[in-house]
Design an enzyme around this catalytic site. Sequence first.
Site, PDB file in Angstrom:
ATOM      1  N   HIS A 186       0.836  -1.223   0.000  1.00 47.56           N
ATOM      2  CA  HIS A 186       0.000   0.000   0.000  1.00 47.56           C
ATOM      3  C   HIS A 186       0.861   1.259   0.000  1.00 47.56           C
ATOM      4  CE1 HIS A 186      -3.319  -2.685   1.375  1.00 47.56           C
ATOM      5  NE2 HIS A 186      -2.341  -3.243   2.064  1.00 47.56           N
ATOM      6  N   SER A 228      15.914  21.620 -16.183  1.00 45.66           N
ATOM      7  CA  SER A 228      14.741  22.450 -16.464  1.00 45.66           C
ATOM      8  C   SER A 228      15.197  23.706 -17.190  1.00 45.66           C
ATOM      9  CB  SER A 228      14.060  22.812 -15.153  1.00 45.66           C
ATOM     10  OG  SER A 228      13.319  23.997 -15.285  1.00 45.66           O
ATOM     11  N   LYS A 262      16.878  21.876 -10.948  1.00 44.52           N
ATOM     12  CA  LYS A 262      16.187  20.628 -11.266  1.00 44.52           C
ATOM     13  C   LYS A 262      17.070  19.561 -11.912  1.00 44.52           C
ATOM     14  CE  LYS A 262      12.435  19.677 -10.850  1.00 44.52           C
ATOM     15  NZ  LYS A 262      11.209  20.048 -11.572  1.00 44.52           N
ATOM     16  N   GLU A 291      10.183   8.570 -16.880  1.00 43.24           N
ATOM     17  CA  GLU A 291       8.854   9.142 -17.167  1.00 43.24           C
ATOM     18  C   GLU A 291       8.410   8.833 -18.588  1.00 43.24           C
ATOM     19  OE1 GLU A 291       8.552  13.042 -14.324  1.00 43.24           O
ATOM     20  OE2 GLU A 291       9.929  13.128 -15.991  1.00 43.24           O
TER      21      GLU A 291
END
Length: 460
Positions: free
Chosen positions: A157, A278, A284, A291
Amino acid sequence: MTKKAWSGRFSAPTDQSLEEFGSSIEFDKRLFREDIEGTRAYAKALLKAKVLKQTEYTQIASALTKIEKDIAEGKIKLTKQHEDIHMNIEMLLTDRVGEAGKKIHTGRSRNDQVVTDFRMYLREEIISIKSILKQFRKTLIKLSEEYIDIAMPGYTHMQKAQPVLLSHHLMAYYRMFKRDSQRFLECLERVNVLPLGSAALAGTGYNIDRKLIAKELGFSSVSKNSLDAVSDRDFAIEFLSDCSICMMHLSRLAEELILWATAEFKFIELADEFSTGSSIMPQKKNPDVAELVRGKTGRVYGSLVAMLTIMKALPLAYNRDMQEDKECVFDAVDTIKPCLVMMEKLLKTATIKDVNMFSAAEKGCLTATDLADYLVRKGIPFRSAHEITGKIVKHCVETGRDLFQLSSKDYKKFCDKITEDVHDHLTIEASIARRNVIGGTAKNQVALAIREAKEDLKRA
Ligand code: ARG
């Protein structure tokens, strides 16, 4: 205006908009090698059936070799007027060898031709995907060996559950990718069936030796029903389903790497070479590879659903709808291969923050089950042991401590059966070592799983 192969029955030429709309050459040109190889084998069968004379066969065979070379070198312009790769190659052949070329389509249809090409193409791609998967599994084994002593929290979970070895976690992925590989192998068996000889739908009317063609083209069997052979795309659906499952596995791994690379987890640091920055936020470092893999998974599922939907209401036998099959499969092939390659690179180059993993395993009472088991060993039934342990955990939560930080005196307040030895029982190491069952996370079990996997890969 180029004359169409079927023009005899028509009084008006095809509208240019239909030529544009119906043409598949832009994507099925990818099948040119298969189409030529299939045509060569078919010519051999026509020779045996005495449709072609030896001289005609020789002419055709050498023209096909030349056409293949010319297409590969970009010397030939394949045209939309000839609709697809099959017709383009037939037209080229006729241009080059004249009357003999006009005989090549005797007793053959594009319906059995296209699916023969498609199966040959897919056969090769499955072998190639399997070999990339093998490399991927090799890397998983290598990393598992390297990280055999690193402990981390296991989750259910997405809540901390019990400590596990990082290598156990990685070997879980090994199992998934092994099953994927097996699925592709089983798919290959069903792909490798020859449809040629089924002609348009009813079977060829010529004395075509289908077994000879199968042998020439490396098919392990010949299709048993001509209607089925020209209209079956199960093999493509099965392939897309295998790709989807494999992508789902990759996507789960991608998701974990993304999470692990967050400042909140800090379990791994992804390599600069496989991370992006970024355009506005200088600090970043983004996990784009993972992704993209996660995103592309949706795209592969899309192809599977498209293919199932294309096929779901098609009456027997061939229908032009089926032309849509190729882009689905091509796109899935072009997606899954780089995804596997990139994920392997990402995984291989990531730095493991073993100290963070271990300390995360030390926080959150992950050995509470071990405490309950300890009480069971002292003669308390498990359900009562669970209750007592729950109260101890509650106390830890309220006082901001962890199980191993409680003293024997603290423990005694909850159960007088708890003695000094409880502390040794509740370490991360002891918890892991205790899971000494086949498939468990104890080091020797994981080492065994790694050994078996290595043997397995040698055979693969
Ligand atoms: N381009 C077609 C396809 O991909 C080839 C078969 C065409 N057959 C036909 N009867 N129009 O499916």
